[in-house]
Design an enzyme around this catalytic site. Structure first.
Site, mmCIF file in Angstrom:
data_model
loop_
_atom_site.group_PDB
_atom_site.id
_atom_site.type_symbol
_atom_site.label_atom_id
_atom_site.label_comp_id
_atom_site.label_asym_id
_atom_site.label_seq_id
_atom_site.Cartn_x
_atom_site.Cartn_y
_atom_site.Cartn_z
ATOM 1 N N LYS A 169 0.608 -46.919 17.205
ATOM 2 C CA LYS A 169 0.093 -46.682 18.563
ATOM 3 C C LYS A 169 -0.167 -45.190 18.782
ATOM 4 O O LYS A 169 -1.182 -44.814 19.378
ATOM 5 C CB LYS A 169 1.095 -47.192 19.610
ATOM 6 N N GLN A 214 9.141 -50.471 23.824
ATOM 7 C CA GLN A 214 9.027 -51.281 22.607
ATOM 8 C C GLN A 214 10.167 -52.297 22.536
ATOM 9 O O GLN A 214 11.333 -51.935 22.634
ATOM 10 C CB GLN A 214 9.035 -50.361 21.384
ATOM 11 N N ASP A 258 1.557 -52.678 29.330
ATOM 12 C CA ASP A 258 1.839 -53.888 28.547
ATOM 13 C C ASP A 258 1.562 -55.155 29.358
ATOM 14 O O ASP A 258 1.456 -56.244 28.804
ATOM 15 C CB ASP A 258 3.311 -53.898 28.091
#
Length: 293
Positions: free
Chosen positions: A52, A96, A119
């Site tokens: 990322k 994460q 997200d």
């Protein structure tokens, strides 16, 4: 049979975003800034966050990685989230997953400012998605929609079967494929571990989206001719003949199912690369919203 090439499409999307960023720089605007919090030393998570960060560099975004130890308490993590929520320099951030056992994942995701939740996991954003309102769509479902759209895969009036009901992929896909518009307007069946006669259901499907995490679960006899197959599964399977000692395998028996499919995503190189591309797209959207506020 057409391969839905996520690697190619994700590169196209990154190129498009890089052009947008160039225009921002030319206008003297601040470029989008994505942050990622990672707790612990999970190898797969570190690899994923690293990719990322590299993707941010490629498109010209700023990025920040916040690394916390495996022993970080829930309170400490919530404090870091609050700092990012209040940092005007950060447009969007992700946490994460998975998190260590001492931390309540749901509580942590609830603490993220919905306007920075790139997200798309916050209940407010999930609710807006369910109501067809403008919001952040979770990156993997967003990537699947983008693949279907760019390859002009017909979804209107089709029977879509989703295998798996996770909050990250299965459930959002079942909502999105039934929404008005394109891709959408299909009739959706959501299947899971308690579904009986799954072969009977999948063999009637025009589109199958499998997000189960069971290698080679979907066999050729479970699929009708010319079905569209989206394989979200990604599992490391031990293989001594491979230099790495393992191979990455999807939910679909690709070799045999591909002979019957009209469109199919490979693993790797299908849905996976799209997830990071759409996270970048969500961050660009977060920057635009930030400017509007």
């Amino acid at each position: 049979m057409t391969i839905l090439d996520g690697k190619k499409v994700s590169n196209d999307i990154k190129d498009e975003i890089a052009e947008e960023v160039k225009k921002m720089k030319a206008n003297g605007e601040k470029v989008p800034h994505l942050a990622a919090i990672i707790v612990g030393n999970d190898g797969a998570s570190l690899t994923y966050v690293g990719s990322k960060v590299r993707a941010c560099e490629r498109v010209g975004f700023e990025s920040t990685m916040v690394r916390l130890s495996n022993t970080t308490s829930e309170i400490e993590l919530l404090d870091r989230i609050e700092e990012l929520n209040n940092d005007d320099n950060i447009d969007g951030f992700i946490i994460q997953l998975p998190l260590p056992p001492q931390i309540d994942t749901q509580k942590v995701l609830m603490a993220v400012n919905p306007d920075k939740d790139v997200d798309g996991f916050h209940p407010m954003n999930f609710g807006k998605m369910a109501l067809d309102m403008s919001t952040f769509i979770p990156a993997t479902p967003f990537g699947i929609l983008e693949l279907l759209e760019r390859y002009n895969v017909s979804t209107k009036g089709k029977h879509t079967v989703v295998i798996g009901r996770s909050h990250i992929v299965g459930r959002p896909m079942s909502i999105l494929m039934g929404r008005k518009g394109f891709p959408g307007n299909s009739t959706v069946t959501l299947t899971h571990s308690h579904t009986k006669n799954i072969t009977q259901i999948t063999s009637q499907a025009d589109i199958i989206i499998s997000a189960l995490g069971v290698p080679n679960f979907l066999k050729a006899e479970m699929v009708k001719e010319d079905a569209v197959i989206i394989d979200v599964g990604i599992t490391r399977v031990a293989d001594e003949s491979s230099p790495k000692g393992y191979v990455i395998t999807g939910d679909v028996d690709f070799e045999n199912v591909s002979k019957k499919a009209s469109f199919i995503t490979p693993v790797p190189g299908g849905v996976g690369p799209m997830t990071i591309a759409m996270l970048l797209k969500n961050t660009l959207l977060a920057r635009e919203r930030h400017l509007a506020r």
